[in-house]
Design a protein around this motif. Structure first.
Motif, PDB file in Angstrom:
ATOM      1  N   ILE A   9     -43.250  12.089  62.491  1.00 55.23           N
ATOM      2  CA  ILE A   9     -44.577  12.561  62.898  1.00 55.23           C
ATOM      3  C   ILE A   9     -45.557  11.385  62.937  1.00 55.23           C
ATOM      4  CG2 ILE A   9     -46.515  14.026  62.247  1.00 55.23           C
ATOM      5  CD1 ILE A   9     -44.548  15.959  61.013  1.00 55.23           C
ATOM      6  N   LEU A  10     -45.480  10.570  61.892  1.00 54.37           N
ATOM      7  CA  LEU A  10     -46.393   9.418  61.801  1.00 54.37           C
ATOM      8  C   LEU A  10     -46.302   8.548  63.042  1.00 54.37           C
ATOM      9  CD1 LEU A  10     -46.524   7.552  58.379  1.00 54.37           C
ATOM     10  CD2 LEU A  10     -48.386   8.493  59.733  1.00 54.37           C
ATOM     11  N   GLU A  11     -45.072   8.358  63.467  1.00 56.78           N
ATOM     12  CA  GLU A  11     -44.867   7.502  64.623  1.00 56.78           C
ATOM     13  C   GLU A  11     -45.605   8.054  65.848  1.00 56.78           C
ATOM     14  OE1 GLU A  11     -40.814   6.568  66.383  1.00 56.78           O
ATOM     15  OE2 GLU A  11     -40.767   5.751  64.329  1.00 56.78           O
ATOM     16  N   ARG A  12     -45.507   9.374  66.006  1.00 55.52           N
ATOM     17  CA  ARG A  12     -46.215  10.008  67.120  1.00 55.52           C
ATOM     18  C   ARG A  12     -47.718   9.822  66.986  1.00 55.52           C
ATOM     19  NH1 ARG A  12     -43.506  14.275  69.809  1.00 55.52           N
ATOM     20  NH2 ARG A  12     -41.397  13.514  70.095  1.00 55.52           N
ATOM     21  N   ILE A  13     -48.187  10.045  65.753  1.00 52.43           N
ATOM     22  CA  ILE A  13     -49.635   9.933  65.544  1.00 52.43           C
ATOM     23  C   ILE A  13     -50.090   8.522  65.871  1.00 52.43           C
ATOM     24  CG2 ILE A  13     -51.480  10.004  63.813  1.00 52.43           C
ATOM     25  CD1 ILE A  13     -49.932  12.173  62.375  1.00 52.43           C
ATOM     26  N   GLN A  14     -49.302   7.566  65.406  1.00 51.48           N
ATOM     27  CA  GLN A  14     -49.681   6.178  65.614  1.00 51.48           C
ATOM     28  C   GLN A  14     -49.840   5.866  67.106  1.00 51.48           C
ATOM     29  OE1 GLN A  14     -46.990   3.305  64.007  1.00 51.48           O
ATOM     30  NE2 GLN A  14     -48.549   1.694  63.953  1.00 51.48           N
ATOM     31  N   ARG A  15     -49.012   6.494  67.897  1.00 50.09           N
ATOM     32  CA  ARG A  15     -49.087   6.224  69.334  1.00 50.09           C
ATOM     33  C   ARG A  15     -50.307   6.885  69.973  1.00 50.09           C
ATOM     34  NH1 ARG A  15     -43.896   8.238  71.573  1.00 50.09           N
ATOM     35  NH2 ARG A  15     -42.722   8.121  69.634  1.00 50.09           N
ATOM     36  N   SER A  16     -50.841   7.915  69.301  1.00 50.36           N
ATOM     37  CA  SER A  16     -51.911   8.633  69.998  1.00 50.36           C
ATOM     38  C   SER A  16     -53.319   8.421  69.423  1.00 50.36           C
ATOM     39  CB  SER A  16     -51.591  10.123  70.051  1.00 50.36           C
ATOM     40  OG  SER A  16     -51.426  10.591  68.743  1.00 50.36           O
ATOM     41  N   VAL A  17     -53.439   7.810  68.245  1.00 49.80           N
ATOM     42  CA  VAL A  17     -54.807   7.548  67.770  1.00 49.80           C
ATOM     43  C   VAL A  17     -55.010   6.039  67.658  1.00 49.80           C
ATOM     44  CG1 VAL A  17     -54.911   9.697  66.453  1.00 49.80           C
ATOM     45  CG2 VAL A  17     -54.251   7.584  65.291  1.00 49.80           C
ATOM     46  N   ASP A  18     -56.278   5.614  67.579  1.00 49.12           N
ATOM     47  CA  ASP A  18     -56.504   4.176  67.477  1.00 49.12           C
ATOM     48  C   ASP A  18     -56.125   3.684  66.081  1.00 49.12           C
ATOM     49  OD1 ASP A  18     -58.942   4.087  65.679  1.00 49.12           O
ATOM     50  OD2 ASP A  18     -59.533   5.511  67.241  1.00 49.12           O
TER      51      ASP A  18
END
Ligand code: ADP
Ligand code: MG
Length: 447
Positions: A9-18
């Motif tokens: 999940i973190l990986e996804r978040i990292q790609r979508s927030v600054d």
């Protein structure tokens, strides 16, 4: 396996927030085993972050989680004490048991474990006070600094040093008996003791300690019998070679309303002052706080804050929290223009822009209590806390008189309001979570 799920999940978040937002809110989270295998529980560093994520990101995280594990139906946040020491899948542990004997005058003895010498940034304004405090903590009662009196303005680190002395002494020798008391707690507990015919036990509580840490003794001004009691305890401790450390807002000679014999005893040992921190020290303090809370704020912004805030360290901390709250509520990066806006707002004092009604509404929704319960004259315990907080915020964010504020809370008189405001202030000094909570509410109300 929770850890894998969270990493995905973190990986996804990292790609979508600054990256700022990622570092501030998400990366520090730790997945925690929950009883329900279909619930994802995440541990945050403090209540502020947990609440914030809960309000703004739980749906996003849930949606992501479902993509990996469709059976997950719930995401929740909890606060964990020391994020670094937790293995990623260990359950949250119970709070550490208090090693002291049975609490009797409970309020009087809690050392704040976060206030340590390690967390105390030393600069020209406080190095003398810090050295004297260390010396006393290393050899309580054995130095010439007895009593040690630390004095200086608000928010400069006096309380922090007191706790650090207690914590350090206990680290060195775990059997050391330490009592910490704010003078206000001392006063109120003494009154209780008189009422309950327990003055002997009351004195015993303190007189049996190796170290007595007594905060804000200026508060005892004019309270004659409390001073008598304190004088009595002081003498016993001192005669037995126990350590006494005191703080006050003024040097001993300028303390009004305290008996001469007390003031002269305060001068037996050493009185040291704390001066406001200079620029370098302010930057260092900000860095330390940012590091501790795992926040990512650029060097440039830290300097900008340090240059533009008053030297009071408590306010410095408050600004950081506000900056964070604004950055997230408005979904912008932590930049100099953002900080400038916030500082401007803070100094113009959003005063009177917010109405007491708005404060009551928001505080009620924040604590999930019915609005009417705050406005009515009922004494239900569950709403007392939220009502006190609302009164405190009304006092700080508006120009209304105590009387007017009281009227909005079911026609309470001004002394009730004063009492609530003071009460909240006292708890805030010790309770970081409450401080974060209130700063969050204030940031929200003024945004
Ligand atoms: P005082 O008792 O003098 O009013 P406090 O000890 O309550 O001030 O300090 C206010 C806040 O500032 C606390 O959160 C404390 O941890 C922090 N603080 C004060 N001085 C320092 C310092 N030198 N280094 C790090 N934090 C500090
Ligand atoms: Mg203090």
């Amino acid at each position: 396996m929770r850890t894998h799920l969270w990493t995905d999940i973190l990986e996804r978040i990292q790609r979508s927030v600054d990256s700022h937002r990622y570092e501030t809110w998400f990366r520090p989270l730790v997945p925690i085993q929950s009883a329900d295998p279909n619930e994802l529980t995440l541990g945050a560093h403090n209540q502020f972050i947990a609440d914030f994520l809960d309000q703004h990101y739980s749906t996003t995280i849930l949606t992501l989680a479902k993509q990996f594990h469709p059976s997950i139906y719930k995401v929740s946040f909890t606060v964990i004490q020391n994020i670094q020491q937790k293995a990623s899948s260990s359950p949250p542990s119970a709070p550490p048991a208090n090693s002291d004997e049975q609490p009797e005058f409970e309020k009087l003895r809690n050392l704040n474990p976060l206030y340590t010498f390690q967390q105390f940034v030393v600069g020209p304004g406080n190095q003398f006070a810090k050295s004297a405090s260390s010396a006393v903590a290393e050899a309580p009662g054995k130095t010439k600094f007895n009593p040690l009196l630390i004095y200086g303005g608000v928010g400069l680190g006096k309380t922090h040093l007191l706790h650090a002395i207690g914590n350090h002494a206990k680290n060195l020798a775990p059997t050391t008996r330490v009592a910490y008391a704010s003078s206000e707690d001392f006063y109120f507990s003494f009154i209780d003791a008189i009422k309950n015919n327990e003055t002997k036990q009351f004195a015993e509580q303190f007189a049996s300690k190796d170290i007595l840490l007594m905060d804000d003794i200026q508060f005892l001004a004019g309270k004659e019998s409390t001073q008598e009691e304190f004088f009595y305890i002081f003498n016993i401790l001192h005669q037995n070679g126990r350590q006494i450390v005191l703080t006050s807002d003024l040097p001993p000679a300028r303390l009004q309303g305290l008996q001469d014999r007390l003031v002269s005893r305060f001068q037996w040992g050493l009185a040291v002052d704390i001066q406001p921190p200079d620029l370098e020290t302010r930057v260092a303090i900000l860095k330390k706080k940012a590091e501790k809370d795992k926040l990512s704020i650029s060097e440039e912004v830290l300097y900008f804050i340090a240059e533009n805030v008053p030297s009071n360290i408590r306010e410095l901390e408050g600004i950081i929290i506000k900056v964070l709250a604004y950055a997230s509520i408005t979904r912008t990066d932590i930049s100099i223009p953002l900080v400038r806006n916030i500082l401007q707002l803070s100094s113009q004092e959003q005063r009177s822009k917010v109405s007491i009604e708005e404060i009551i509404d928001y505080v009620a929704s924040y604590y999930k209590v019915p609005v009417d319960n705050l406005r009515e004259r009922n004494r239900r315990k569950e709403v007392a806390h939220s009502r006190h907080v609302a009164m405190y915020i009304a006092k700080n964010l508006t120009n209304h008189s105590l009387k007017t504020i009281g009227l909005h809370f079911g026609g309470r008189d001004h002394s009730t309001v004063i009492h609530a405001v003071k009460h909240v202030q006292t708890i805030m000094e010790k309770d970081e979570d409450l401080r974060n909570e209130i700063n969050y509410i204030i940031a929200h109300l003024s945004s």
